[in-house]
Design an enzyme around this catalytic site. Structure first.
Site, short mmCIF file in Angstrom:
data_model
loop_
_atom_site.label_atom_id
_atom_site.label_comp_id
_atom_site.label_asym_id
_atom_site.label_seq_id
_atom_site.Cartn_x
_atom_site.Cartn_y
_atom_site.Cartn_z
N ARG A 1 -27.08 11.41 16.30
CA ARG A 1 -26.97 9.99 15.97
C ARG A 1 -25.77 9.34 16.65
O ARG A 1 -25.00 9.99 17.36
CB ARG A 1 -26.86 9.81 14.45
CG ARG A 1 -28.07 10.34 13.69
CD ARG A 1 -28.00 9.97 12.23
NE ARG A 1 -29.10 10.57 11.48
CZ ARG A 1 -29.33 10.33 10.19
NH1 ARG A 1 -28.53 9.51 9.52
NH2 ARG A 1 -30.34 10.91 9.58
N GLY B 1 0.82 -1.21 0.00
CA GLY B 1 0.00 0.00 0.00
C GLY B 1 0.85 1.26 0.00
O GLY B 1 1.93 1.29 0.59
N THR C 1 4.41 1.49 6.61
CA THR C 1 3.03 1.03 6.62
C THR C 1 2.24 1.91 7.57
O THR C 1 2.71 2.22 8.67
CB THR C 1 2.85 -0.43 7.04
OG1 THR C 1 1.47 -0.71 7.25
CG2 THR C 1 3.60 -0.75 8.32
N ARG D 1 -5.44 -4.22 9.79
CA ARG D 1 -5.74 -5.64 9.56
C ARG D 1 -5.50 -6.47 10.83
O ARG D 1 -6.43 -6.98 11.43
CB ARG D 1 -4.88 -6.18 8.41
CG ARG D 1 -5.07 -7.67 8.14
CD ARG D 1 -4.23 -8.12 6.96
NE ARG D 1 -4.68 -7.53 5.72
CZ ARG D 1 -5.67 -8.04 4.96
NH1 ARG D 1 -6.28 -9.15 5.34
NH2 ARG D 1 -6.01 -7.45 3.85
N ASP E 1 -0.30 1.03 9.12
CA ASP E 1 -0.71 0.21 10.27
C ASP E 1 0.37 0.18 11.35
O ASP E 1 0.10 -0.23 12.48
CB ASP E 1 -0.99 -1.23 9.83
CG ASP E 1 -2.27 -1.36 9.04
OD1 ASP E 1 -3.08 -0.41 9.07
OD2 ASP E 1 -2.47 -2.39 8.38
N ARG F 1 -4.40 7.50 4.19
CA ARG F 1 -3.03 7.53 3.67
C ARG F 1 -2.93 8.35 2.38
O ARG F 1 -2.06 8.13 1.56
CB ARG F 1 -2.52 6.12 3.45
CG ARG F 1 -3.28 5.28 2.46
CD ARG F 1 -2.76 3.86 2.52
NE ARG F 1 -3.23 3.02 1.44
CZ ARG F 1 -3.30 1.70 1.52
NH1 ARG F 1 -2.95 1.09 2.64
NH2 ARG F 1 -3.71 0.98 0.50
#
Length: 383
Positions: free
Chosen positions: A190, A8, A153, A199, A155, A303
């Protein structure tokens, strides 16, 4: 040198590449940009002496002077794994002899990659990627290829480094989007559900939740109870003078006894697409609480765009550290940040484990909230 970006895209990649090229020219070295990650090497024909700019281009200082002003990667990227190539991606110019067919008719083209590296005269390979891209880099290192890996990354889950290129900007973007969404969720009274990437590791999601002050945060590492989560969010909503509440949730999260929401076909590293757990939770909240919801999947916006100042710093510093290692004739390493200091570890470190949130220290599993037991001695990013 050869440099590539795989997996990615994240903000900061172009700044890293530019720094490598500028330092290389000072050192009298050439830099070849390998396009589309490992795909560029896989589809480069070593028997063809004509230039193959679709796969490999020479990078020069004057030509790339402005690339660091934008996000993404100008070399492009892919999720190609040369050790497990599906039939549709077989290079038609490579003889089948000597290439072992693995399960599902996939083929290992590592022998071809080694031939290409020799043909190109690449003395050092600089792959920039996450654990998938760097796992193949570690494989090449074990085959004798000089490698210096650079972790990236959003993540932030590459094993062996505290920080990866792209992490800071992803957190910044997520906090901004959550804060902005409050105006919509509050105006309509709401329950807001914001789905973020993550992930296996909920680190980016949890950090964003911590800084944005969401009511509840669900992360990949901890299965959640839907009924309890609904009760907590309804309580949060009723206790808020503006009559709304907000939940952030990692794309890799799943209910107790349930599975991750996945779809599509496995990529070259065996991963299915993730995404949609936020929608599932949003619909469940409507049924359980009777309240209306707003569901927002932030996804690629996390990203997108140019890197923030910290990602620029990490990207440029990682590049400088890699070039420093080159100057010392050191390879088989991965540059890293550990305990607040720049360092380097074996290239194989990236495949030695999975980096996840320290749940006991940073998360309350009963209330679904970020929790920091003690700040004393913690690094800047807590992880």
């Amino acid at each position: 040198m050869g440099i590539l970006t795989g997996g990615g895209d994240v903000p900061g990649l172009n700044a890293c590449i530019k720094t490598v090229v500028w330092r290389a020219e000072e050192m009298g070295a050439r830099v070849l940009g390998i396009r589309r990650g490992w795909h560029g090497l896989l589809h480069f024909n070593p028997e063809d002496d004509a230039p193959q700019p679709l796969h490999v281009v020479e990078l020069q200082k004057t030509a790339i002077r402005a690339v660091d002003r934008s996000g993404g990667t100008f070399l492009h990227t892919s999720r190609t794994n040369p050790a497990l190539v599906v039939p549709a991606q077989f290079p038609d110019f490579v003889s089948e002899d000597g290439y072992k067919i693995k399960k599902d008719q996939k083929r290992d083209y590592t022998g071809h990659i080694l031939n290409v590296l020799e043909k190109l005269g690449i003395d050092l390979l600089l792959p920039i990627g996450g654990d998938d891209t760097l796992s193949y880099a570690a494989h090449l290192h074990q085959k004798g290829v000089p490698v210096i890996s650079i972790p990236k990354t959003m993540d932030n889950d590459v094993f062996g480094t505290d920080i990866c290129i792209g992490f800071s900007t992803a957190v910044t973007r997520s906090v901004d989007f959550i804060t902005a969404l409050r105006s919509n969720v509050g105006s309509h009274e709401r329950i807001g559900v914001v789905e973020l990437f993550g992930r296996h590791s909920g680190e980016t999601s949890l950090m964003a939740a911590h800084l944005a002050g969401v009511d509840r945060a669900v992360i990949s590492e901890v299965p959640f109870d839907m009924e309890r989560l609904a009760r907590l969010l309804l309580k949060d909503k009723k206790s808020n003078p503006s009559n709304y509440s907000i939940l952030s949730i990692s794309e890799g999260a799943h209910m107790r006894g349930g599975e991750k929401v996945q779809y599509g076909s496995p990529d070259a590293y065996g991963h299915l697409k993730l995404g949609g757990i936020g929608f599932v939770v949003s619909e469940a909240l409507k049924k359980i609480t009777g309240e209306r919801t707003i569901y927002q999947q932030v996804a690629y916006l996390m990203r997108s765009g140019a890197p923030d100042a910290l990602d620029r710093m990490v990207a440029i510093s990682f590049a400088n550290l890699a070039m420093e290692l080159l100057g010392k004739n050191q390879s088989g390493r991965m540059v890293a940040l550990r305990h607040g200091n720049y360092t380097h570890v074996p290239a194989t470190t990236a495949v030695e484990g999975k980096k996840t949130v320290d749940v006991d220290e940073l998360y309350d599993k009963e209330t679904y909230r970020p929790k920091v037991k003690s700040m004393l001695g913690k690094p800047m990013f807590l992880y």
